[in-house]
Scaffold this active site. Structure first.
Site, PDB file in Angstrom:
ATOM      1  N   LYS A  78       0.833  -1.196   0.000  1.00 32.28           N
ATOM      2  CA  LYS A  78       0.000   0.000   0.000  1.00 32.28           C
ATOM      3  C   LYS A  78       0.871   1.250   0.000  1.00 32.28           C
ATOM      4  CE  LYS A  78      -3.885   2.075   2.578  1.00 32.28           C
ATOM      5  NZ  LYS A  78      -4.809   1.920   3.722  1.00 32.28           N
ATOM      6  N   SER A 156      -9.788   2.452   2.907  1.00 33.49           N
ATOM      7  CA  SER A 156      -8.846   3.143   2.047  1.00 33.49           C
ATOM      8  C   SER A 156      -7.921   2.199   1.272  1.00 33.49           C
ATOM      9  CB  SER A 156      -7.978   4.088   2.900  1.00 33.49           C
ATOM     10  OG  SER A 156      -7.180   3.344   3.816  1.00 33.49           O
ATOM     11  N   SER A 180     -10.429   0.112   7.113  1.00 34.83           N
ATOM     12  CA  SER A 180      -9.829   0.245   5.786  1.00 34.83           C
ATOM     13  C   SER A 180      -9.156  -1.010   5.257  1.00 34.83           C
ATOM     14  CB  SER A 180      -8.816   1.394   5.784  1.00 34.83           C
ATOM     15  OG  SER A 180      -9.477   2.635   5.853  1.00 34.83           O
TER      16      SER A 180
END
Length: 493
Positions: A78, A156, A180
């Site tokens: 990420k 997210s 998330s």
């Protein structure tokens, strides 16, 4: 060998050890899949050269017979994790051009375990969002498709979820501040594990809300999550919130035997307007655990209804403090200045240009609730509510409950653009089942368990006792087996 990228981590690990194929071949399959998946916008910064070099190194280790479980496994990272020499923007314009000279602890541990980094994954800007629509790179797209809409992969960690679901990597790192990891996992038919706060180091991860953020794995199976967490977890003296605890063998906990475990069903999670499909799936999940020998009991978490409003005071407050460092002075974007502009104008213009609307909104909310006239009325009160939420969970566990079963999300994936432009509060409500776990610092896992009427995946969430990720994974493994979810998105991209 084009289907190697569809293997689970555990199957790939075993095959690599048998010599069925090499880490270089496995990595090549993932890189090929990435090249053909531009429509998903999952990878913000592909790193094929690094991937090939690490795959070659992994093959050398595998030949010696002394390779950790993650050795040779291609993964995505990420964009919130700082990676040495590789763009690490947190999907924000304000960090454009930032290439950190250091590696986050979690990504370093994965690298040291022999994992192969394929690239940096798309996400909501500074992890603020539930649909991956706040990213400076544009939204990641869910590989699941049932009509002509492009669906959100959740947020997210939307790029991570999309990449795992589409076979663009075998696993990915995510972070979870209010859901998330778990919400995107539910939207994409994948497994997402948020460990206990402090289980994984936060050092080198761009901060959103420091008392809530926690890194975790996103994978195709519960076993894969156990394997990957083993490489990610561990004490880090550079992170004062990192727990100095031994990392157990999480995979060894997957015994398939959950007889005698007590599973709590919180009455407060049965909310008005919950879709019948999710209510029915929740009931089936309880039946599956009961059939495996667990006892299912009703419990009460009375302060659940205050979790979301308290979260949206505490998280923006911490964000406004953490994001104060992005001022255009030391790194990242700096606005062009007019003649006569001073330092104040430079700060104002840089932050106005560098932060997107959602980040600006949360910074302003956070600054407001921390201001002198409102600190006690909002921030201090929210902290007290957080204590009560944690106490609810403590009482349930003290009463003998081993884990708690809930839905993961109040709906399946929705179309990009359908919610963000209407009302930000509607978007925030996506986290209604996940936020309490972060407020209490507990481990939680999302497991794909069924499909809605349209053919989109739905997930169930298990919440565990603090530091008991092993027993939580064991329950999730049984739930996964009972659900028998093996559906994958049809390739349209």
């Amino acid at each position: 060998m084009s289907d190697l990228n569809d293997l689970s981590i555990s199957d790939a690990r075993d095959a690599l050890r048998r010599g069925d194929f090499t880490a270089a071949e496995l990595t090549a399959a993932c890189l090929t899949a990435m090249e053909g998946a531009g429509a998903l916008n999952a990878y913000a910064h592909p790193t094929p050269d690094i991937a090939q070099a690490r795959a070659a190194a992994a093959d050398d280790r595998l030949r010696t017979g002394d390779a950790p479980a993650m050795c040779g496994i291609p993964i995505g990272i990420k964009d919130l994790f700082c990676t040495e020499g590789v763009a690490s923007q947190a999907a924000s314009r304000i960090l454009q051009g930032f290439r950190p000279p250091y590696e986050s602890t979690v990504s370093r541990q994965l690298r040291d375990a022999g994992a192969v980094m394929l690239g940096k994954l798309n996400m909501d800007e500074f992890a603020m969002g539930s649909s991956n629509e706040t990213s400076v790179y544009g939204p990641a797209v869910n590989p699941w498709k049932v009509d002509d809409r492009r669906l959100t992969p959740g947020g997210s960690s939307g790029g991570s979820a999309a990449a795992v679901a589409a076979g663009l990597c075998l696993g990915a790192t995510g972070t979870d501040t209010g859901g998330s990891i778990r919400q995107p996992a539910a939207f994409t038919g994948t497994v997402g594990l948020k460990p206990t706060y402090g289980r994984c180091s936060r050092w080198g991860i761009v901060a959103f809300a420091s008392s809530l953020d926690q890194a975790g794995p996103m994978t195709r199976t519960v076993r894969d999550a156990a394997i990957m967490l083993g490489a990610m977890a561990g004490h880090d003296p550079r992170d004062s919130t990192s727990a100095d605890m031994a990392v157990p063998d999480f995979e060894a906990a997957l015994t398939g035997d959950i007889r005698g475990k007590r599973i709590g069903i919180p009455t407060e999670y049965r909310m008005d307007g919950m879709p019948e499909e999710i209510e029915a799936l929740w009931a089936r999940g309880a039946d599956w655990l009961r059939a495996a020998g667990a006892e299912v009991v009703d419990i009460s978490l009375p302060h659940t209804k205050y979790a979301l409003p308290a979260y949206y005071v505490i998280a923006p407050a911490e964000a406004s403090s953490n994001l104060a460092r992005y001022d255009g002075v030391r790194y990242g974007h700096r606005a062009a200045l007019a003649q006569g502009d001073g330092i104040t104008e430079m700060y104002e213009k840089t932050r106005a240009e560098g932060f997107g609307p959602e980040v600006q909104r949360r910074v302003m909310v956070g600054t407001y609730v921390l201001s002198a006239g409102f600190y006690d009325a909002y921030y201090n009160r929210a902290r007290k509510v957080r204590t009560l939420i944690k106490r609810d969970f403590d009482l349930a566990f003290e009463a003998g409950v081993d884990a708690i079963l809930t839905p993961t999300t109040p709906s399946a994936a929705f179309g990009l653009g359908e919610m963000a432009q209407v009302d930000p509060v509607q978007m925030y409500l996506n986290d209604i089942f996940t936020v309490p776990v972060n407020m209490a610092g507990l481990p939680g896992i999302a497991v794909p368990a069924g499909m809605d009427a349209q053919g989109l995946p739905l997930g169930l969430q298990l919440i565990g006792r603090p530091w008991e990720e092993g027993p939580l994974l064991a329950l999730a493994d049984v739930l996964e087996t009972a659900a028998g979810f093996v559906s994958r998105p049809g390739k349209w991209w």
